[in-house]
Scaffold this motif. Structure first.
Motif, PDB file in Angstrom:
ATOM      1  N   ILE A   1       0.842  -1.248   0.039  1.00  0.00           N
ATOM      2  CA  ILE A   1      -0.117  -0.066  -0.081  1.00  0.00           C
ATOM      3  C   ILE A   1       0.905   1.338  -0.059  1.00  0.00           C
ATOM      4  N   GLU A   2       2.013   1.342   0.935  1.00  0.00           N
ATOM      5  CA  GLU A   2       2.812   2.443   0.941  1.00  0.00           C
ATOM      6  C   GLU A   2       3.655   2.419  -0.591  1.00  0.00           C
ATOM      7  N   ASN A   3       3.841   1.681  -0.955  1.00  0.00           N
ATOM      8  CA  ASN A   3       4.611   1.728  -2.299  1.00  0.00           C
ATOM      9  C   ASN A   3       3.543   2.114  -3.353  1.00  0.00           C
ATOM     10  N   TYR A   4       2.518   1.518  -3.485  1.00  0.00           N
ATOM     11  CA  TYR A   4       1.390   2.284  -4.290  1.00  0.00           C
ATOM     12  C   TYR A   4       1.265   3.793  -4.259  1.00  0.00           C
ATOM     13  N   ASN A   5       1.272   4.057  -2.889  1.00  0.00           N
ATOM     14  CA  ASN A   5       0.835   5.634  -2.692  1.00  0.00           C
ATOM     15  C   ASN A   5       2.087   6.515  -3.054  1.00  0.00           C
ATOM     16  N   LEU A   6       3.336   5.971  -2.830  1.00  0.00           N
ATOM     17  CA  LEU A   6       4.401   6.752  -3.320  1.00  0.00           C
ATOM     18  C   LEU A   6       4.478   6.651  -4.788  1.00  0.00           C
ATOM     19  N   ALA A   7       4.168   5.645  -5.548  1.00  0.00           N
ATOM     20  CA  ALA A   7       4.266   5.462  -6.774  1.00  0.00           C
ATOM     21  C   ALA A   7       3.006   6.572  -7.489  1.00  0.00           C
ATOM     22  N   MET A   8       1.906   6.683  -6.905  1.00  0.00           N
ATOM     23  CA  MET A   8       0.897   7.838  -7.336  1.00  0.00           C
ATOM     24  C   MET A   8       1.528   8.999  -6.932  1.00  0.00           C
ATOM     25  N   LYS A   9       2.068   9.240  -5.890  1.00  0.00           N
ATOM     26  CA  LYS A   9       2.850  10.729  -5.838  1.00  0.00           C
ATOM     27  C   LYS A   9       3.987  11.057  -6.661  1.00  0.00           C
ATOM     28  N   ASN A  10       4.819  10.095  -6.895  1.00  0.00           N
ATOM     29  CA  ASN A  10       5.791   9.991  -7.794  1.00  0.00           C
ATOM     30  C   ASN A  10       5.022  10.404  -9.319  1.00  0.00           C
ATOM     31  N   ARG A  11       4.119   9.942  -9.610  1.00  0.00           N
ATOM     32  CA  ARG A  11       3.486  10.144 -10.877  1.00  0.00           C
ATOM     33  C   ARG A  11       2.999  11.755 -11.060  1.00  0.00           C
ATOM     34  N   ASP A  12       2.409  12.118  -9.858  1.00  0.00           N
ATOM     35  CA  ASP A  12       1.976  13.651  -9.621  1.00  0.00           C
ATOM     36  C   ASP A  12       3.127  14.448  -9.618  1.00  0.00           C
ATOM     37  N   LEU A  13       4.169  14.102  -9.221  1.00  0.00           N
ATOM     38  CA  LEU A  13       5.351  15.010  -9.289  1.00  0.00           C
ATOM     39  C   LEU A  13       5.982  15.194 -10.529  1.00  0.00           C
ATOM     40  N   VAL A  14       6.229  14.105 -11.564  1.00  0.00           N
ATOM     41  CA  VAL A  14       6.583  13.912 -12.577  1.00  0.00           C
ATOM     42  C   VAL A  14       5.754  14.741 -13.462  1.00  0.00           C
ATOM     43  N   THR A  15       4.548  14.639 -13.427  1.00  0.00           N
ATOM     44  CA  THR A  15       3.334  15.632 -14.108  1.00  0.00           C
ATOM     45  C   THR A  15       3.603  17.073 -13.854  1.00  0.00           C
ATOM     46  N   GLU A  16       3.931  17.363 -12.687  1.00  0.00           N
ATOM     47  CA  GLU A  16       4.142  18.786 -12.083  1.00  0.00           C
ATOM     48  C   GLU A  16       5.409  19.385 -12.820  1.00  0.00           C
ATOM     49  N   ILE A  17       6.500  18.491 -12.707  1.00  0.00           N
ATOM     50  CA  ILE A  17       7.739  19.012 -13.299  1.00  0.00           C
ATOM     51  C   ILE A  17       7.678  19.050 -14.858  1.00  0.00           C
ATOM     52  N   HIS A  18       6.961  18.233 -15.646  1.00  0.00           N
ATOM     53  CA  HIS A  18       6.912  18.471 -17.011  1.00  0.00           C
ATOM     54  C   HIS A  18       5.959  19.816 -17.292  1.00  0.00           C
ATOM     55  N   ASN A  19       4.842  20.047 -16.375  1.00  0.00           N
ATOM     56  CA  ASN A  19       4.103  21.277 -16.435  1.00  0.00           C
ATOM     57  C   ASN A  19       4.961  22.500 -16.363  1.00  0.00           C
TER      58      ASN A  19
END
Length: 101
Positions: free
Chosen positions: A51-69
């Protein structure tokens, strides 16, 4: 007659030893270092880590999107500049309000 008593005692002792060995193995199976209770604990820990790994993967995905933007989207760059750096565009009207001192 005496032989029957000795034989009965002997079988009784063997039965007690067998029972003690079985109880020992059962305690070891459930409570030992690699027992069932430890297995349940490790399974629960594994579930928490998934569960923690899944949450961190979602946070990582959001951060990658934010960096791209932030690198490529002018609207996001302008929003950050206005909100955090207090920049204004040339066509904005700025009103300066004096402090209440």
């Amino acid at each position: 007659m005496k032989e029957k008593q000795v034989g009965a005692k002997r079988s009784s002792v063997v039965l007690w030893i067998f029972g003690a060995v079985v109880c020992s193995f059962m305690l070891s199976f459930f409570l030992g270092q690699g027992g069932m209770l430890r297995l349940r604990e490790l399974n629960a820990q594994s579930d928490r880590m998934l569960i923690e790994n899944y949450n961190l993967a979602m946070k990582n995905r959001d951060l990658v999107t934010e960096i791209h933007n932030l690198k490529s989207d002018p609207a996001t760059i302008e929003k950050i500049a206005r909100e955090e750096l207090h920049y204004v565009s040339p066509h904005d009207l700025v009103l300066l309000v004096p402090d209440g001192k």
